[in-house]
Design a protein around this motif. Structure first.
Motif, short mmCIF file in Angstrom:
data_model
loop_
_atom_site.label_atom_id
_atom_site.label_comp_id
_atom_site.label_asym_id
_atom_site.label_seq_id
_atom_site.Cartn_x
_atom_site.Cartn_y
_atom_site.Cartn_z
N THR A 245 -81.59 41.49 51.61
CA THR A 245 -81.98 40.31 50.83
C THR A 245 -82.25 40.74 49.39
N PRO A 246 -81.58 40.13 48.41
CA PRO A 246 -81.74 40.56 47.01
C PRO A 246 -83.00 39.98 46.36
N TYR A 247 -84.16 40.50 46.77
CA TYR A 247 -85.40 40.06 46.12
C TYR A 247 -85.38 40.52 44.67
N SER A 248 -85.34 39.57 43.73
CA SER A 248 -85.22 39.93 42.31
C SER A 248 -86.38 40.80 41.84
N VAL A 249 -87.60 40.47 42.27
CA VAL A 249 -88.77 41.23 41.82
C VAL A 249 -88.68 42.66 42.30
N LEU A 250 -88.36 42.87 43.57
CA LEU A 250 -88.27 44.23 44.11
C LEU A 250 -87.14 45.01 43.46
N LEU A 251 -86.03 44.34 43.20
CA LEU A 251 -84.91 45.03 42.55
C LEU A 251 -85.28 45.45 41.13
N LEU A 252 -86.01 44.61 40.41
CA LEU A 252 -86.47 44.99 39.07
C LEU A 252 -87.40 46.19 39.13
N LEU A 253 -88.26 46.23 40.13
CA LEU A 253 -89.18 47.36 40.27
C LEU A 253 -88.42 48.64 40.64
N LEU A 254 -87.43 48.51 41.50
CA LEU A 254 -86.59 49.66 41.82
C LEU A 254 -85.85 50.17 40.58
N TYR A 255 -85.39 49.24 39.76
CA TYR A 255 -84.71 49.60 38.51
C TYR A 255 -85.64 50.41 37.61
N VAL A 256 -86.87 49.94 37.42
CA VAL A 256 -87.84 50.64 36.58
C VAL A 256 -88.13 52.02 37.16
N TRP A 257 -88.27 52.09 38.48
CA TRP A 257 -88.55 53.37 39.15
C TRP A 257 -87.42 54.37 38.90
N HIS A 258 -86.16 53.90 39.04
CA HIS A 258 -85.01 54.78 38.80
C HIS A 258 -84.96 55.22 37.33
N MET A 259 -85.19 54.28 36.41
CA MET A 259 -85.12 54.60 34.99
C MET A 259 -86.17 55.63 34.61
N ASP A 260 -87.37 55.48 35.13
CA ASP A 260 -88.44 56.42 34.79
C ASP A 260 -88.18 57.80 35.39
N ARG A 261 -87.40 57.86 36.46
CA ARG A 261 -87.04 59.13 37.07
C ARG A 261 -85.76 59.72 36.44
N GLY A 262 -85.19 58.99 35.46
CA GLY A 262 -83.97 59.46 34.81
C GLY A 262 -82.71 59.23 35.62
N GLU A 263 -82.76 58.38 36.62
CA GLU A 263 -81.61 58.12 37.50
C GLU A 263 -80.86 56.89 36.98
N VAL A 264 -80.14 57.07 35.88
CA VAL A 264 -79.50 55.96 35.19
C VAL A 264 -78.42 55.30 36.05
N ASP A 265 -77.61 56.10 36.74
CA ASP A 265 -76.54 55.53 37.56
C ASP A 265 -77.12 54.68 38.70
N ALA A 266 -78.20 55.16 39.31
CA ALA A 266 -78.84 54.38 40.37
C ALA A 266 -79.40 53.09 39.80
N ALA A 267 -79.96 53.14 38.59
CA ALA A 267 -80.47 51.93 37.94
C ALA A 267 -79.34 50.96 37.65
N ARG A 268 -78.18 51.50 37.23
CA ARG A 268 -77.03 50.64 36.93
C ARG A 268 -76.56 49.90 38.17
N ARG A 269 -76.59 50.57 39.32
CA ARG A 269 -76.13 49.92 40.55
C ARG A 269 -77.02 48.75 40.96
N ILE A 270 -78.27 48.75 40.48
CA ILE A 270 -79.17 47.64 40.79
C ILE A 270 -78.59 46.31 40.31
N TRP A 271 -77.91 46.35 39.13
CA TRP A 271 -77.40 45.11 38.54
C TRP A 271 -76.29 44.48 39.36
N LEU A 272 -75.67 45.25 40.23
CA LEU A 272 -74.60 44.69 41.07
C LEU A 272 -75.17 43.77 42.14
#
Length: 365
Positions: A245-272
């Motif tokens: 289920t694409p919970y927008s709030v959780l996906l945004l938090l996962l994006y921030v988590w990946h970005m802060d860890r320097g995982e840019v590609d993983a953060a990019r996949r969130i937008w899909l």
């Protein structure tokens, strides 16, 4: 006076903030705010006691007590309502991370009181309660705690009014009526955002995992825990939930988590996997400008999202676009606005503030 035990991570409105300067940096907590709130409560109690003994007071003192009682009764009813949510949450062993009342936000862990209220507190108050264990009846009890407090005050006020034989009884009847109205209307399930609507929603949810997870992640942000340091168990749970289920709030938090860890590609996949929520689109615009250097595409996304001067993500994206276009005066203004909002927002993270620092450095490079 709805309470949000399950959190929507939206915006802070641009209220004047006595706790932050224009740069958005935090000022030391002011004890005067806490003292002022305590004095406010004591003034109401004193006026109520004075009304009970009105016949023994000089006329002007009695009238003054009546005026103070009427002025302070409304805010105190809100405080009692939110206090009911708080008391029930603590009684069943839940943690309370944030308590808002009128124009004040009280963060409990770590302690801080400031002027300025979050958007989920648009009805003058809210409580962020964090479950220690998932419980449908726990959620229901917490949401019911506010109206129960109002009904208890209505009963106490009616008993007091019945016992008085002076004109002051009318003021207590008024308080009883207002408190009864507040308690009953907050139980109406068809009133959007009311405690009754929340209770009906909880009864209809098959699984409360997402609600509980968002509350626990909200606690991390309110407690100023850096995203990359959020408990791995919470982030793994968020990953599992968002697989189906694409919970927008959780996906945004996962994006921030990946970005802060320097995982840019993983953060990019969130937008899909995200939808068309305006905040999601603003974050896409920021990523497009800040990471990919595509100012034109980012500007198109931001136009699609629409202007929202109370949204941190909007100003951050606008700053990133302006930096890419070498429009540094506009970038500095957008950074300034973003800092002001981030300074008030209990959900703004260390990563958010570091990104603004990086954008500012690009303006001076």
């Amino acid at each position: 006076m709805p309470s949000k035990a399950a959190i929507s991570l939206h915006r802070f409105h641009a209220y004047p903030d006595a706790m932050h300067n224009e740069s958005g940096s935090s000022a030391p907590p002011r004890p005067s705010l806490a003292v002022g709130l305590i004095v406010f409560v004591l003034v109401f109690v004193a006026s109520a006691v004075a009304l009970c003994f009105e016949a023994e007071l000089p006329y002007l003192y009695g009238r003054a007590a009546a005026v103070v009682f009427v002025i302070t009764a409304g805010p105190l009813l809100v405080l009692a309502h939110e206090g009911g949510h708080y008391a029930v949450a603590r009684l069943i062993g839940w943690r309370v991370a944030l308590f808002t009342w009128g124009g004040y936000t009280i963060r409990l862990r770590p302690w801080r009181i400031r002027h300025g209220a979050p958007p989920f507190s648009d009805a003058w108050g809210a409580v962020v309660a964090v479950p220690t264990q998932e419980s449908r009846w726990g959620y229901i009890a917490v949401f019911a705690g506010g109206p129960a407090a109002n009904l208890a005050i209505a009963l106490l006020s009616a008993v007091t009014a019945s016992a008085l034989e002076t004109e002051a009884a009318a003021f207590f009847w008024l308080l009883a009526a207002l408190s009864l109205l507040a308690g009953v209307t907050n139980l109406f399930p068809w009133r959007k955002g009311s405690d009754g609507a929340q209770i009906v929603s909880i009864l209809g949810e098959r699984d409360l995992t997402a609600r509980t997870l968002m509350a626990r992640l909200a606690e991390q942000m309110i407690g100023e825990v850096r995203p990359r340091d959020w408990p791995p168990s919470l982030m793994q749970s968020a990953m599992r939930l968002t697989l189906w289920t694409p919970y927008s709030v959780l996906l945004l938090l996962l994006y921030v988590w990946h970005m802060d860890r320097g995982e840019v590609d993983a953060a990019r996949r969130i937008w899909l996997r995200t939808g068309d929520d305006s905040e999601v689109i603003c974050e896409r615009a920021f990523f497009s400008a800040f990471v990919d250097g595509d100012a034109q595409g980012a500007d198109g996304l931001l136009t699609r999202a629409g202007a929202d001067p109370s949204c941190l993500r909007f100003w951050r994206a606008k700053a990133a676009i302006a930096v890419q276009q070498n429009d540094f005066p506009l970038a500095r203004e957008a950074i300034r606005m973003a800092r002001i909002i981030a300074g008030r927002d209990p959900y703004a993270t260390v990563w958010d503030r570091e990104v603004l620092d990086q954008l500012e450095l690009r303006c001076t490079a």
